[in-house]
Write an enzyme that holds these catalytic residues in place. Sequence first.
Site, short mmCIF file in Angstrom:
data_model
loop_
_atom_site.label_atom_id
_atom_site.label_comp_id
_atom_site.label_asym_id
_atom_site.label_seq_id
_atom_site.Cartn_x
_atom_site.Cartn_y
_atom_site.Cartn_z
N GLN A 1 -37.02 -29.48 -44.41
CA GLN A 1 -37.61 -30.58 -44.24
C GLN A 1 -39.17 -30.92 -44.23
O GLN A 1 -39.75 -32.04 -44.18
CB GLN A 1 -37.20 -30.66 -42.29
N ASN B 1 -37.22 -26.39 -30.29
CA ASN B 1 -37.18 -27.46 -31.70
C ASN B 1 -37.33 -26.66 -32.73
O ASN B 1 -36.85 -25.59 -32.79
CB ASN B 1 -39.22 -28.05 -31.98
N LYS B 2 -37.74 -27.19 -34.11
CA LYS B 2 -36.57 -26.67 -35.46
C LYS B 2 -36.89 -25.15 -35.41
O LYS B 2 -38.16 -24.68 -35.02
CB LYS B 2 -37.53 -27.32 -36.70
N ARG C 1 -30.87 -36.98 -39.57
CA ARG C 1 -31.24 -35.67 -38.75
C ARG C 1 -33.09 -35.83 -37.80
O ARG C 1 -33.06 -37.37 -38.54
CB ARG C 1 -31.89 -34.64 -39.48
N GLY C 2 -33.26 -35.12 -37.43
CA GLY C 2 -34.39 -35.64 -36.04
C GLY C 2 -33.57 -36.09 -35.57
O GLY C 2 -32.36 -36.49 -35.36
N ALA C 3 -34.22 -35.90 -33.92
CA ALA C 3 -33.59 -35.70 -32.85
C ALA C 3 -33.37 -37.01 -32.71
O ALA C 3 -32.34 -37.70 -31.96
CB ALA C 3 -34.33 -34.70 -31.26
N ASP D 1 -36.84 -31.25 -29.88
CA ASP D 1 -34.94 -31.66 -29.65
C ASP D 1 -34.93 -31.57 -28.50
O ASP D 1 -33.47 -32.42 -27.97
CB ASP D 1 -34.19 -30.40 -31.14
O1 MRU Z 1 -32.07 -29.61 -37.84
P1 MRU Z 1 -33.20 -31.25 -37.45
O2 MRU Z 1 -33.62 -31.52 -39.09
O3 MRU Z 1 -32.71 -32.47 -36.52
O4 MRU Z 1 -34.74 -30.46 -36.93
C1 MRU Z 1 -35.28 -31.49 -36.81
C2 MRU Z 1 -36.42 -31.38 -35.54
O5 MRU Z 1 -36.53 -30.07 -35.74
C3 MRU Z 1 -37.82 -32.14 -35.32
O6 MRU Z 1 -38.56 -31.56 -35.26
C4 MRU Z 1 -37.47 -32.37 -33.74
O7 MRU Z 1 -35.86 -33.19 -33.94
C5 MRU Z 1 -38.33 -33.73 -33.57
S1 MRU Z 1 -38.03 -35.30 -34.85
C6 MRU Z 1 -39.26 -36.27 -34.01
#
Ligand code: MRU
Length: 360
Positions: free
Chosen positions: A209, A260-261, A55-57, A250
């Site tokens: 997270q 973002n989250k 996970r994470g973009a 994201d």
């Molecule tokens: O649902 P997730 O855990 O994939 O969400 C991740 C986020 O929102 C992060 O802040 C974003 O992807 C940036 S990661 C460098």
Amino acid sequence: MIEDSHPGLAAVSWRGDWDGSLLLLDQTRLPLEIVQLDCQELAQAREAIVQLRVRGAPAIGIAAAYATLLALRPFAAQQSVDSAVLRSIHTDLEHLGTSRPTAVNLFWALERMRLVIAAAAAATPTVASLGRWMLAEARKIHEEDRQMCHAIGRYGASLIEDGMGLLTHCNTGGLATAEYGTALSAFFTAQDQGKEFQVYVDETRPLLQGARLTAWELMQREVPCTLICDSMAAQVMREGKVQAVFVGADRITARGDTANKIGTYGLAVQAKHHGVPFYVAAPSSTFDLSLEWGSDIPIEQRQEGEITEAFGKRTAPRGVRVYNPAFDVTPAELITALITEKGIVRPVTQSHIRELLAGP
Ligand code: MRU
């Protein structure tokens, strides 16, 4: 060549030649267990993205790039690339693209792989050489992200001063990227520079997270950190403990609206109210200049069980109605600056973004 200077944190890696397999650190098991998944089939890789095992973009984009090789793997015994092979890969890539809708890095990486597949198929008749072209491109995407993270860290660290209290949300470190992270890269770089500061870590409901991953990563690198519930952030700001908020992204639109989250938008409102700078750190692969307004970003809706149950235990009455958007959008007006690998965009305007992204 991908160098992983922190093997314990390698979220994504590829084992072997083009017909090898995708290794993912299962982030749903952290911080209690370190489990590595060995994905040999595309369906496993897709499930891992859907379930947030990776996970994470940026990490989603890197994993998807490698996963395209798993679409070619069923044809490993075949000599030549024919239209059936290309049709099958195309269908598989389309399906992979339905795994998570918000982070644009997924679509960006798949598009790069599609272009390489088309170029390779035109230039070479064999499955093995197509595979080698694809692996080279996936490794390039991976390595580029690693370098972008380090550059973001250098720009981000320039905004951090001794004695600051910083606040972050979700996870934006090595687990979410190729190596150093985005917002967390600013912290790691500032620490490497000998700066002393304190990080408040939002736990990041519903999937934690922040508590599970960010606190773990910061502690591993001995960055002083304090875990708080999301609902405590405004109080911590009022107490004067936070001098800057750093988050990741994201998807960022042409005018700077940022998905973002879930919870990020609320933090930005709180930061504005308390006069605290609000920074978004992201590589250029997270910008989607085809969209102007944040309201056009598709927001992933996730299952209600993520809210009604906490790690297997029911915590809400059965039958309760639930709303579970995984992301929100922070309007550009609430963002003090965007930190990218190419520099800092401040103030956040469409022309500044275009100018910076067009540059070297
Ligand atoms: O649902 P997730 O855990 O994939 O969400 C991740 C986020 O929102 C992060 O802040 C974003 O992807 C940036 S990661 C460098």
